[in-house]
Design an enzyme around this catalytic site. Structure first.
Site, PDB file in Angstrom:
ATOM      1  N   CYS A  19       4.677  -7.451   8.551  1.00 51.11           N
ATOM      2  CA  CYS A  19       5.519  -6.877   9.605  1.00 51.11           C
ATOM      3  C   CYS A  19       5.664  -7.896  10.726  1.00 51.11           C
ATOM      4  O   CYS A  19       4.688  -8.534  11.127  1.00 51.11           O
ATOM      5  CB  CYS A  19       4.876  -5.595  10.153  1.00 51.11           C
ATOM      6  SG  CYS A  19       5.889  -4.789  11.413  1.00 51.11           S
TER       7      CYS A  19
ATOM      8  N   GLU B 242       0.812  -1.222   0.000  1.00 48.80           N
ATOM      9  CA  GLU B 242       0.000   0.000   0.000  1.00 48.80           C
ATOM     10  C   GLU B 242       0.841   1.266   0.000  1.00 48.80           C
ATOM     11  O   GLU B 242       1.876   1.324   0.644  1.00 48.80           O
ATOM     12  CB  GLU B 242      -0.788   0.066   1.310  1.00 48.80           C
ATOM     13  CG  GLU B 242      -1.967  -0.811   1.369  1.00 48.80           C
ATOM     14  CD  GLU B 242      -2.640  -0.677   2.744  1.00 48.80           C
ATOM     15  OE1 GLU B 242      -3.307  -1.635   3.129  1.00 48.80           O
ATOM     16  OE2 GLU B 242      -2.465   0.352   3.407  1.00 48.80           O
TER      17      GLU B 242
ATOM     18  N   CYS C  64      -2.702  -3.627  15.158  1.00 53.77           N
ATOM     19  CA  CYS C  64      -2.348  -3.191  13.804  1.00 53.77           C
ATOM     20  C   CYS C  64      -2.715  -4.227  12.736  1.00 53.77           C
ATOM     21  O   CYS C  64      -2.458  -5.417  12.901  1.00 53.77           O
ATOM     22  CB  CYS C  64      -0.852  -2.904  13.749  1.00 53.77           C
ATOM     23  SG  CYS C  64      -0.259  -2.480  12.114  1.00 53.77           S
TER      24      CYS C  64
ATOM     25  N   CYS D 200       2.275  -5.765  16.540  1.00 54.11           N
ATOM     26  CA  CYS D 200       1.525  -4.959  17.514  1.00 54.11           C
ATOM     27  C   CYS D 200       0.072  -5.416  17.538  1.00 54.11           C
ATOM     28  O   CYS D 200      -0.509  -5.726  16.487  1.00 54.11           O
ATOM     29  CB  CYS D 200       1.615  -3.479  17.167  1.00 54.11           C
ATOM     30  SG  CYS D 200       3.314  -2.901  17.116  1.00 54.11           S
TER      31      CYS D 200
ATOM     32  N   CYS E 194       2.775   8.372   1.955  1.00 53.79           N
ATOM     33  CA  CYS E 194       3.095   7.410   3.007  1.00 53.79           C
ATOM     34  C   CYS E 194       3.542   6.110   2.336  1.00 53.79           C
ATOM     35  O   CYS E 194       2.794   5.538   1.541  1.00 53.79           O
ATOM     36  CB  CYS E 194       1.849   7.186   3.868  1.00 53.79           C
ATOM     37  SG  CYS E 194       2.086   5.928   5.126  1.00 53.79           S
TER      38      CYS E 194
ATOM     39  N   CYS F  40      -3.140   2.214   8.182  1.00 56.65           N
ATOM     40  CA  CYS F  40      -2.008   1.347   7.925  1.00 56.65           C
ATOM     41  C   CYS F  40      -2.403  -0.121   7.686  1.00 56.65           C
ATOM     42  O   CYS F  40      -2.900  -0.790   8.578  1.00 56.65           O
ATOM     43  CB  CYS F  40      -1.110   1.480   9.149  1.00 56.65           C
ATOM     44  SG  CYS F  40       0.236   0.384   9.331  1.00 56.65           S
TER      45      CYS F  40
HETATM   46  N1  SAH Z   1       6.116   0.195  11.947  1.00 56.10           N
HETATM   47  C1  SAH Z   1       6.267   1.574  12.161  1.00 56.10           C
HETATM   48  C2  SAH Z   1       5.735   2.408  11.032  1.00 56.10           C
HETATM   49  C3  SAH Z   1       4.437   1.967  10.412  1.00 56.10           C
HETATM   50  S1  SAH Z   1       3.000   2.145  11.398  1.00 56.10           S
HETATM   51  C4  SAH Z   1       5.648   1.982  13.477  1.00 56.10           C
HETATM   52  O1  SAH Z   1       4.967   1.174  14.094  1.00 56.10           O
HETATM   53  O2  SAH Z   1       5.882   3.108  13.912  1.00 56.10           O
HETATM   54  C5  SAH Z   1       2.762   3.891  11.433  1.00 56.10           C
HETATM   55  C6  SAH Z   1       1.894   4.389  12.570  1.00 56.10           C
HETATM   56  O3  SAH Z   1       0.539   3.960  12.377  1.00 56.10           O
HETATM   57  C7  SAH Z   1       2.336   3.850  13.909  1.00 56.10           C
HETATM   58  O4  SAH Z   1       2.369   4.839  14.894  1.00 56.10           O
HETATM   59  C8  SAH Z   1       1.257   2.831  14.191  1.00 56.10           C
HETATM   60  O5  SAH Z   1       1.159   2.577  15.557  1.00 56.10           O
HETATM   61  C9  SAH Z   1       0.033   3.470  13.590  1.00 56.10           C
HETATM   62  N2  SAH Z   1      -1.090   2.546  13.363  1.00 56.10           N
HETATM   63  C10 SAH Z   1      -1.047   1.237  13.062  1.00 56.10           C
HETATM   64  N3  SAH Z   1      -2.291   0.721  12.977  1.00 56.10           N
HETATM   65  C11 SAH Z   1      -3.149   1.733  13.218  1.00 56.10           C
HETATM   66  C12 SAH Z   1      -4.581   1.838  13.289  1.00 56.10           C
HETATM   67  N4  SAH Z   1      -5.359   0.787  13.051  1.00 56.10           N
HETATM   68  N5  SAH Z   1      -5.119   3.043  13.568  1.00 56.10           N
HETATM   69  C13 SAH Z   1      -4.328   4.110  13.787  1.00 56.10           C
HETATM   70  N6  SAH Z   1      -2.982   4.086  13.727  1.00 56.10           N
HETATM   71  C14 SAH Z   1      -2.385   2.911  13.459  1.00 56.10           C
HETATM   72 FE1  SF4 Z   2       4.484  -3.282  12.441  1.00 50.00          FE
HETATM   73 FE2  SF4 Z   2       2.043  -2.258  12.631  1.00 50.00          FE
HETATM   74 FE3  SF4 Z   2       3.545  -2.478  14.807  1.00 50.00          FE
HETATM   75 FE4  SF4 Z   2       4.195  -0.645  12.943  1.00 50.00          FE
HETATM   76  S1  SF4 Z   2       2.328  -0.679  14.175  1.00 50.00           S
HETATM   77  S2  SF4 Z   2       5.574  -2.087  13.981  1.00 50.00           S
HETATM   78  S3  SF4 Z   2       3.564  -1.766  11.092  1.00 50.00           S
HETATM   79  S4  SF4 Z   2       2.772  -4.208  13.562  1.00 50.00           S
END
Ligand code: SAH
Ligand code: SF4
Length: 366
Positions: free
Chosen positions: A112, A92, A119, A116, A105, A341
């Site tokens: 990944c 994406e 996510c 988390c 972006c 994301c």
């Molecule tokens: N992996 C890196 C960068 C990609 S995620 C990181 O975690 O920082 C980029 C941002 O989007 C991160 O702060 C992440 O926590 C946030 N993010 C992921 N899933 C999300 C969601 N469902 N709603 C809002 N923010 C989200």
């Molecule tokens: Fe990976 Fe999503 Fe965690 Fe960023 S927020 S490190 S993309 S699992």
């Protein structure tokens, strides 16, 4: 032979490669001008580059490796691209219209591994890192989309916040940043580029030492270890104290500010006590940091999490402000088009596998 993407080479790497292949140095400037200023997609269009050089480039490199699989446009002008890579994987990229310009972006990995718990990207284990060329090409595709409208608009900002953990693909990330920053190419200013990480301390130190001058954002999401480990399993390996030591190193060495990202999850981390604890955690660097509050975009598979109420978001913001912490609330872009994301990709993959399952069902029944 699987040809490499020419976008993956920094200017210095391309110059060295051309010299090695007995072509003059100035060819690199010509090729870069065609790639990044005129933005051609075929070597044959580089008409002032001699034939032998074009042939050599064609033998070793390709310009285009991504194909557009889905493109969604939202009411606020956000465009979400789903690109198919050469190996069939989907990634994406999002183009957002902001008050200050046009931001892209980018994705850095297929899936990944950080996992988390909130996510959509973490649902799918990393199958591979993207090459630097594949990351650069996402910007080029977004720029070419703008070029088609002939409004003379330029991608002005880049955020590395798509699928993947950029610091888990460090070398390609650094090459990508060198390419897009280069004055001879896209010339995107370092101050207009932000890399977001889940917080890998050793890589934060390496990133500091690489002296790239780009902005750093840390996904903090919780003010204490217990809660952070519950939300982000990576915190078990790299607890907050270790993370903050690396952050302090970055702040000392770079004299730059840092941004902490904080997703607000209803009744999990969005109470006043959490805001107060967060303020204390970053008190010693309050002049060098800001907190970006992110309204959570719900993910079907993570139904344990809901978006905080608007009132809680504002109350959290007010508490931080009263504690003299710089703070902003992230505006949403493309809320109507799965712009969070990893969401479009995971929906697309789910749809494909549902199609597969229904095919199997039909077989089983039939
Ligand atoms: N992996 C890196 C960068 C990609 S995620 C990181 O975690 O920082 C980029 C941002 O989007 C991160 O702060 C992440 O926590 C946030 N993010 C992921 N899933 C999300 C969601 N469902 N709603 C809002 N923010 C989200
Ligand atoms: Fe990976 Fe999503 Fe965690 Fe960023 S927020 S490190 S993309 S699992």
């Amino acid at each position: 032979m699987n040809k490499a993407s020419i976008y993956g080479l920094t200017f210095e790497q391309l110059t060295a490669w051309l010299l090695e292949h007995e072509h003059r140095k100035f060819r690199a400037s010509q090729v870069w001008d065609w790639l990044y200023r005129k933005r051609v997609t075929d070597f044959a269009e580089m008409i002032d580059v001699n034939k032998e050089c074009i042939q050599l480039l064609e033998e070793h490199f390709v310009i285009q490796t991504l194909t557009e699989h889905v493109k969604q446009e939202s009411a606020d002008g956000t465009i979400k691209f789903l690109f198919k890579l050469k190996d069939g994987n989907l990634i994406e990229t999002v183009l957002m219209r902001q008050k200050y310009g046009l931001a892209v972006c980018v994705t850095t990995q297929v899936g990944c591994n950080i996992g988390c718990s909130f996510c959509a990207s973490g649902l799918i284990k990393k199958s591979r890192d993207l090459t630097s060329g594949e990351i650069v090409e996402q910007i080029m595709k977004a720029q070419q989309h703008l070029d088609q409208a002939q409004q003379d608009e330029r991608v002005s900002h880049v955020v590395v916040m798509g699928i993947g953990e950029p610091f888990d693909n460090f070398k390609n990330l650094v090459d990508f940043l060198q390419v897009i920053k280069d004055q001879k190419g896209l010339a995107i200013g370092a101050k207009r580029i932000t890399v977001s990480t889940s917080g890998l301390p050793d890589k934060i130190i390496e990133f500091t030492d690489a002296d790239l001058q780009v902005n750093l954002a840390i996904s903090l999401h919780a003010p204490n270890d217990k809660l952070r480990t519950q939300i982000m399993v990576i915190n078990r390996a790299f607890p907050i104290e270790r993370l903050m030591k690396a952050v302090d190193y970055y702040l000392e060495k770079t004299n730059r500010r840092i941004m902490f990202e904080y997703i607000l999850l209803k009744d999990v981390n969005d109470r006043k006590e959490h805001a107060l604890e967060l303020a204390e955690l970053i008190r010693d660097k309050q002049n060098l940091c800001s907190v970006n509050l992110i309204p959570y975009n719900p993910v079907d598979e993570h139904s344990q999490y809901q978006r905080s109420e608007q009132e809680s978001i504002l109350a959290f913001y007010d508490t931080l402000k009263k504690q003299d912490i710089n703070c902003t609330v992230r505006l949403e872009h493309g809320a109507d088009i799965d712009a969070a994301c990893g969401q479009l990709r995971s929906k697309q993959i789910k749809k494909q596998s549902e199609d597969d399952i229904s095919d199997q069902d039909r077989f089983a029944l039939g």
